[in-house]
Design an enzyme around this catalytic site. Sequence first.
Site, PDB file in Angstrom:
ATOM      1  N   LYS A  59     -26.478 -52.760  -5.191  1.00 33.03           N
ATOM      2  CA  LYS A  59     -26.887 -51.517  -5.835  1.00 33.03           C
ATOM      3  C   LYS A  59     -28.341 -51.604  -6.305  1.00 33.03           C
ATOM      4  CE  LYS A  59     -26.426 -50.544 -10.096  1.00 33.03           C
ATOM      5  NZ  LYS A  59     -25.952 -50.341 -11.479  1.00 33.03           N
ATOM      6  N   ASP A 115     -23.917 -46.197  -7.927  1.00 33.64           N
ATOM      7  CA  ASP A 115     -23.434 -46.612  -9.246  1.00 33.64           C
ATOM      8  C   ASP A 115     -22.201 -45.771  -9.583  1.00 33.64           C
ATOM      9  OD1 ASP A 115     -24.383 -44.099  -9.875  1.00 33.64           O
ATOM     10  OD2 ASP A 115     -25.665 -44.762 -11.521  1.00 33.64           O
TER      11      ASP A 115
END
Length: 216
Positions: free
Chosen positions: A121, A139
């Site tokens: 991420k 996220d």
Amino acid sequence: MQRKERFQAFVDHFSSSFPEAETELHYSNPYELLVAVVLSAQCTDKRINQVTPALFQRFPSPKELAESSVDEIFNYIRSVSYPNNKAKHLLGLGQKLIDSFQGEVPESLEDLQTLPGVGRKTANVIASVIYNQPAMAVDTHVYRVSRRLGLVPLTATTPLKVEQILVKNLPDEVIARAHHWLILHGRYICLARKPMCSTCQISHFCAYFEKNKPKA
């Protein structure tokens, strides 16, 4: 509404209403954004923005970070979530940047993910925001909102699967901005526990609203 139509409606809406979407983290160079994103895991951007001015003043580059200690770094970030682990990550991050990348933040996802505290991420955030690559960081907001809207099916139960579907269906030139569109929509409108459907401007193509709207 078919998924292709939802994607088109999503891009059309945000391209016109929020064309310059960007991160709410404060930074002035790739190193500062990298540190801020590592710190932001399971913590609010508002809190990180309160912490980083003093942190960056003391550690203006990877060199100062690499030469510090876990205890000193901890003192600057004690108010964020998981400060002990993050202090260790930041010390290792500074050392790795110096030892392996001449103090520069690397561009590739593979290289970025060799840095302490940097998962897929975070690597995607840096690749998209700093290097303008068509990378999609997933996220909790991106995961929740993309599934609620119907951009990805509810059977997409991992961040990687959500990422792959979004990247496949969004034009390359909007992927980096779409990441922020989804985050900001999730942060301010499509809240986790109580989405603000009555004031949402995109409920007309939202699968969640379609399923849960009050019956006439």
